[in-house]
Design a protein around this motif. Sequence first.
Motif, PDB file in Angstrom:
ATOM      1  N   THR A 132       1.138  -1.480  -0.165  1.00  0.00           N
ATOM      2  CA  THR A 132      -0.136   0.007  -0.385  1.00  0.00           C
ATOM      3  C   THR A 132       1.073   1.492   0.228  1.00  0.00           C
ATOM      4  O   THR A 132       0.686   2.897   0.685  1.00  0.00           O
ATOM      5  CB  THR A 132      -1.162   0.234   1.143  1.00  0.00           C
ATOM      6  N   THR A 133       1.977   1.479  -0.568  1.00  0.00           N
ATOM      7  CA  THR A 133       2.864   1.934  -0.689  1.00  0.00           C
ATOM      8  C   THR A 133       2.494   3.397  -1.881  1.00  0.00           C
ATOM      9  O   THR A 133       3.372   4.276  -1.800  1.00  0.00           O
ATOM     10  CB  THR A 133       4.583   1.490  -0.688  1.00  0.00           C
ATOM     11  N   LEU A 138       6.031   1.337  -6.820  1.00  0.00           N
ATOM     12  CA  LEU A 138       5.995   0.116  -7.141  1.00  0.00           C
ATOM     13  C   LEU A 138       7.322  -0.299  -8.251  1.00  0.00           C
ATOM     14  O   LEU A 138       7.069  -1.707  -8.166  1.00  0.00           O
ATOM     15  CB  LEU A 138       4.320   0.311  -8.206  1.00  0.00           C
ATOM     16  N   GLU A 139       7.670   0.391  -8.321  1.00  0.00           N
ATOM     17  CA  GLU A 139       9.532  -0.195  -9.363  1.00  0.00           C
ATOM     18  C   GLU A 139      10.272  -1.398  -8.388  1.00  0.00           C
ATOM     19  O   GLU A 139      10.555  -1.696  -9.333  1.00  0.00           O
ATOM     20  CB  GLU A 139       9.780   0.939 -10.163  1.00  0.00           C
ATOM     21  N   ALA A 140      10.277  -0.736  -7.622  1.00  0.00           N
ATOM     22  CA  ALA A 140      11.951  -0.553  -6.999  1.00  0.00           C
ATOM     23  C   ALA A 140      10.719  -2.825  -6.219  1.00  0.00           C
ATOM     24  O   ALA A 140      11.530  -3.514  -5.980  1.00  0.00           O
ATOM     25  CB  ALA A 140      11.487  -0.466  -5.026  1.00  0.00           C
ATOM     26  N   ASP A 155      -4.657   5.186  -8.885  1.00  0.00           N
ATOM     27  CA  ASP A 155      -4.884   4.937 -10.311  1.00  0.00           C
ATOM     28  C   ASP A 155      -3.829   3.663 -10.869  1.00  0.00           C
ATOM     29  O   ASP A 155      -2.235   4.579 -10.114  1.00  0.00           O
ATOM     30  CB  ASP A 155      -4.744   6.146 -11.085  1.00  0.00           C
ATOM     31  N   LEU A 156      -3.675   3.044 -11.746  1.00  0.00           N
ATOM     32  CA  LEU A 156      -2.475   2.668 -12.308  1.00  0.00           C
ATOM     33  C   LEU A 156      -1.478   2.750 -12.912  1.00  0.00           C
ATOM     34  O   LEU A 156      -1.492   4.015 -13.312  1.00  0.00           O
ATOM     35  CB  LEU A 156      -3.495   1.433 -13.098  1.00  0.00           C
ATOM     36  N   PRO A 157      -0.849   1.944 -12.711  1.00  0.00           N
ATOM     37  CA  PRO A 157       0.974   2.552 -12.983  1.00  0.00           C
ATOM     38  C   PRO A 157       0.404   2.737 -14.203  1.00  0.00           C
ATOM     39  O   PRO A 157       0.066   1.643 -15.062  1.00  0.00           O
ATOM     40  CB  PRO A 157       1.806   1.913 -12.602  1.00  0.00           C
ATOM     41  N   ALA A 158       1.692   2.979 -15.551  1.00  0.00           N
ATOM     42  CA  ALA A 158       1.512   3.983 -17.304  1.00  0.00           C
ATOM     43  C   ALA A 158       1.869   2.036 -17.368  1.00  0.00           C
ATOM     44  O   ALA A 158       1.698   1.838 -18.247  1.00  0.00           O
ATOM     45  CB  ALA A 158       2.080   4.616 -16.802  1.00  0.00           C
ATOM     46  N   VAL A 159       2.518   1.516 -16.637  1.00  0.00           N
ATOM     47  CA  VAL A 159       3.426   0.178 -17.077  1.00  0.00           C
ATOM     48  C   VAL A 159       2.464  -1.195 -16.848  1.00  0.00           C
ATOM     49  O   VAL A 159       2.186  -1.177 -15.666  1.00  0.00           O
ATOM     50  CB  VAL A 159       5.052  -0.484 -17.126  1.00  0.00           C
TER      51      VAL A 159
END
Length: 246
Positions: A132-133, A138-140, A155-159
């Motif tokens: 929940t960060t 999220l990348e990490a 919102d969803l991330p672009a990737v």
Amino acid sequence: MTILILGGTAEARSLARTLTDQQREVISSLAGRVTDPVLPAGPVRIGRFGGVEGLQRFLGEQRISAVVDATHPFAVQISGHAATAAGAAGCRLIRLQRPGWRGHPDAERWTWVTDSLAAVTAGDNAERPFLTTGRQSLEAFRAWRTRNVLVRVVDLPAVALPERWSVIRSRGPYNYRDERRLMQEHDSDLLVTKDSGGRHTVAKLEAAGDLGVPVVVIARPAGAPDVTTVDTVEKVLAWLSHPRAG
Ligand code: NAP
């Protein structure tokens, strides 16, 4: 003369509501990160300023007399820009920041880390983490691509996210019963959060404590130094009514 609220938080919306009710001149600013933001009361501008120079220009053009930096505790870049631009433009500045969770009764049982990469390491044994960060971090956590991660974002991330991850799109506040049920259904064996603080999203920590789910908390980054900081809307109102304070 107008008050600028740097927003994107519940505290900023609460302040905007109070000041507009008092017929004060106020502008709220949102970064424009989320597709369907909850709008504050009163005039709102949306989008980046264009660095310190852009913000400083805005302060002059809009005849801003005071800036309230009520952005999220993890939004450190805009807070730094606000400190520099307000100083250069001769505006008063105050930081409104909700209390963190360091004082929570369970805080000593949690693993506190400094950033997302450290959270990945701290949670390395988990198979079904509840993450929940926020979208930007999220990348990490892609290092956990083979685990059954439950991710909650506004919102969803672009990737695209790893195939084994499940995503819930929602926005707080959350209550204890729903948080507990969610973690039970997912069979979460770890909760990862950042120290956003306040009451709106604290229920997950209480549910994790009762379910015996370990918790990793990313600590708050240091804010801009030498900025008067308060933790309630009432204290901002008191500061605004004393022109020479801070
Ligand atoms: P950040 O990393 O500190 O800022 C990045 C850039 O976004 C800033 O340099 C500025 O662009 C622009 N920006 C940020 N906040 C702005 C605002 N209120 N009005 C206009 N421009 C803004 O910020 P962030 O962490 O991406 O957060 C962006 C917004 O989301 C903030 O309003 C924050 O309160 C809210 N928010 C953040 C989090 C979080 O976890 N970070 C969580 C909930 C809500 P320029 O330099 O081009 O002016």
